[in-house]
Design an enzyme around this catalytic site. Structure first.
Site, short mmCIF file in Angstrom:
data_model
loop_
_atom_site.label_atom_id
_atom_site.label_comp_id
_atom_site.label_asym_id
_atom_site.label_seq_id
_atom_site.Cartn_x
_atom_site.Cartn_y
_atom_site.Cartn_z
N CYS A 21 -0.28 0.97 13.52
CA CYS A 21 0.76 0.71 12.70
C CYS A 21 1.15 2.12 12.09
O CYS A 21 0.49 3.15 11.91
CB CYS A 21 0.84 -0.20 11.53
SG CYS A 21 -0.49 0.13 10.24
N HIS A 50 0.84 -1.13 -0.08
CA HIS A 50 -0.10 -0.06 0.05
C HIS A 50 0.60 1.32 -0.01
O HIS A 50 1.95 1.25 0.53
CB HIS A 50 -1.07 0.06 1.18
CG HIS A 50 -0.33 -0.27 2.44
ND1 HIS A 50 -0.21 -1.43 3.01
CD2 HIS A 50 0.46 0.68 3.47
CE1 HIS A 50 0.53 -1.45 4.23
NE2 HIS A 50 1.02 -0.35 4.43
#
Length: 658
Positions: free
Chosen positions: A183, A67
């Site tokens: 994260c 991503h």
């Protein structure tokens, strides 16, 4: 909005073949372009690769979710591939990936699309859903499987929300375990860790509630009553999480990948009473000293690695450009202007030197920002600059910089941590200011007071490093030249103590001073310089050899960065070892010191000479007894590599990515 609103038949490829991870990424990028999600394919790909460079986006069980959140994305979207033959993605379980989703998120947006991506990430943690996607024969079947799973998930979420809203009358009705997952990007791994923790707890007959701190903000936020009734909290995060609300509760802190890959272990740590009790600043002592110490070191390590990871591009970029300068400057070979005697070399050396010069401020700045968030960046950067320059209070009265001595990377490490905690202290003091000043704190009060505070601290402490340098030079001068082998051993070892700090610089200055005709040392001075240079070449070569031949001692990122150290070492750029020494000083520094000491002693014993003050292997043509000088370098590097590699414990497959 549904997940399939972000995914069209154009952006799905079933039954694909990929020769490598790079090939798979190229195909996923092309699918995004075809769907109109990405306007700049190269820009989006660069963002994906940058994310992969941090650590693999493979999550195990054959799934990878690369991503990027970059300006190259025109609209939020997904692309997906099933790869029956699998492709290596450095997954934590070592298995090839056969189900891959690529997320494209527009820069600066926090919209509903992030909730859809979070839902998809959670669904992928269920084996039945993942297998249904793998079994799809067409893009339409693939999309239908997602719609069916999403409908089921929505119904389950509604039932869960209704149950959570119901009044609780008994302690048994509260979640037994709480968790926070987070994260750095907050797109995929945050939600996968939460899903796996909740799923595993249910399998174990327990109840667990996970708060997710993602890009769309905190979701499923833990309440004060839930915290009061729970047995303990798991923090599975790769960024700092505020723990102040957990004062007096058992808290176990780990990585987000541990939440994805080993949820049962984390749950058992809490349920078995093995998690340390968290206390806010000023609170009581933790329940177990060893657990508290481990938690502290984990925090320090995270702050340190934030600085190291941001510093590394400056070390590599500046170091390689400087090496090229020495390589092309053959007219200056063996002279004091070697590396910049011709315009082409001066170009590389100037650009490389300026980039390299930012290394210490970047290290300190990002350590401080990890501790105190953005308000710590400016004080940390300034502290690193002061550590590099060696400014002290005496300088203020003369403004003469000729006598200043840099404290090197050790001083920069101190500056980073000092700036971070000073900034936290300033923030705490400012809590008592009127709320009307809240808006100017981060833009005015914190940077002004933080920068002033760290500047004063470094002005006061930099003379300590100057005193160390003076003492070291006096020590070296006292050794004399009667036992040149011992002198070579000492000088070589000093080049590896701090890789550009007071010890390293003292040895180097002593070596270059020995070349001065006025020293009266003659050939002996050139023997000293050869020993100094070979000692400084060894540390990066130790790292390069170890990461090449002992791969299971290092992470994938370490191994990739280690390759550059071949060039650094051959170019006499000791600083190439700094990121590795900063991350693991207890193993790296002693190993490199021994290797450098061996190389320096052998060089002196063989009577090798160097009239050049710099250049490393690129000035071999002017080295006296060059073959044995290279032998000394190789032997010292191999000795250091073997000590380091056998001393360091092998990493797990998950950690090493092998």
């Amino acid at each position: 909005m549904k997940i399939t609103d972000l995914l069209s038949a154009q952006s799905v490829k079933v039954g694909a073949a990929a020769a490598s991870q790079a090939d798979a990424i190229d195909q996923l990028v092309a699918l995004h372009v075809a769907a109109g999600n990405v306007t700049d394919a190269d820009g989006y790909k660069a963002g994906v690769l940058a994310r992969e460079a941090e650590f693999s986006t493979a999550v195990g069980d054959g799934i990878a979710i690369p991503h990027a959140k970059v300006a190259a994305v025109a609209k939020a979207g997904l692309s997906a591939m099933t790869v029956p033959g699998g492709v290596d993605w450095s997954a934590p379980d070592g298995a090839p990936c056969d189900l891959i989703f690529a997320i494209a998120a527009p820069e600066g947006e926090n919209n509903v699309h992030l909730e859809m991506l979070a839902k998809l990430s959670a669904l992928l943690m269920h084996e039945d859903f993942a297998n249904a996607l793998r079994a799809a024969k067409t893009p339409e079947e693939f999309l239908a499987a997602i719609d069916a799973a999403e409908a089921g998930r929505d119904a389950a979420d509604a039932a869960k929300a209704e149950a959570a809203a119901a009044p609780r009358t008994a302690d048994s009705e509260w979640p037994q375990i709480l968790a926070i997952t987070a994260c750095p990007t907050g797109i995929a791994h945050t939600y996968m860790a939460a899903e796996n923790l909740e799923k595993k707890a249910a399998e174990m007959g327990l109840t667990l509630k996970a708060e997710t701190q993602g890009s769309a903000g905190a979701k499923n936020v833990l309440t004060a009553d839930e915290i009061a009734h729970c047995k303990g909290i798991v923090i599975a995060a790769d960024k700092n999480v505020d723990l102040s609300r957990f004062d007096g509760k058992p808290v176990y802190t780990t990585t987000v990948s541990a939440g994805i890959n080993d949820p049962e272990k984390l749950i058992n740590i809490v349920m078995n009473g093995e998690a340390p009790v968290h206390h806010n600043a000023g609170g009581a002592v933790a329940a177990t000293a060893s657990a508290e110490q481990e938690s502290t070191w984990h925090k320090i390590y995270k702050h340190l690695m934030n600085g190291v990871s941001h510093m590394l591009p400056f070390v590599i970029g500046g170091g390689i450009l400087t090496a090229i300068a020495f390589l092309v400057d053959q007219p200056g070979l063996g002279t004091s202007s070697y590396g910049s005697s011709i315009p082409a070399a001066a170009l590389f050396k100037t650009i490389g030197g300026e980039a390299f010069g930012l290394m210490l401020p970047i290290l300190a700045g990002y350590i401080a920002s990890s501790i105190a968030d953005r308000p710590g960046l400016a004080p940390g950067f300034v502290g690193g600059l002061f550590a590099k320059a060696g400014y002290d209070f005496a300088y203020l009265s003369t403004l003469d910089s000729s006598g200043l001595i840099s404290g090197g990377f050790i001083a920069a490490l101190f500056a980073g941590f000092a700036a971070g905690y000073l900034t936290l202290g300033i923030e705490k003091l400012c809590d008592k200011l009127p709320s009307s000043l809240e808006g100017i704190k981060p833009m005015l009060i914190y940077p002004v007071l933080g920068t002033l505070a760290i500047g004063v601290v470094m002005l006061a402490l930099n003379p300590i490093f100057a005193a160390i340098n003076t003492g070291l030079n006096s020590f070296l001068a006292g050794l004399g030249t009667s036992n040149i082998v011992v002198l070579g051993l000492v000088l070589g070892g000093m080049m590896s103590i701090d890789f550009g700090g007071p010890f390293n610089k003292a040895a180097y200055v002593f070596g270059t001073a020995a070349l001065d005709p006025s020293s009266g040392l003659g050939t002996t001075g050139q023997i000293i310089m050869a020993a100094v240079m070979v000692g400084g070449m060894v540390p990066p070569l130790v790292i390069a050899l170890s990461t090449t031949f002992f791969k299971n001692r290092w992470t994938k990122d370490d191994r990739n960065a280690g390759l550059v150290n071949y060039i650094m070492g051959l170019s006499f750029i000791s600083e190439g070892a700094i990121p590795f020494a900063a991350a693991d000083p207890a193993h790296v520094i002693p190993s490199c010191m021994i290797g450098s000491a061996v190389a320096g002693a052998l060089s002196a014993a063989f009577g090798c000479t160097s009239p050049a003050p710099h250049g490393g292997a690129w000035v071999t043509a002017v080295i006296g007894n060059p073959i044995m000088w290279l032998v000394a370098c190789i032997v010292g590097s191999v000795v250091g590599c073997l000590i380091l590699s056998f001393w360091k414990k092998p990493l797990s497959k998950e950690e090493s990515g092998l």
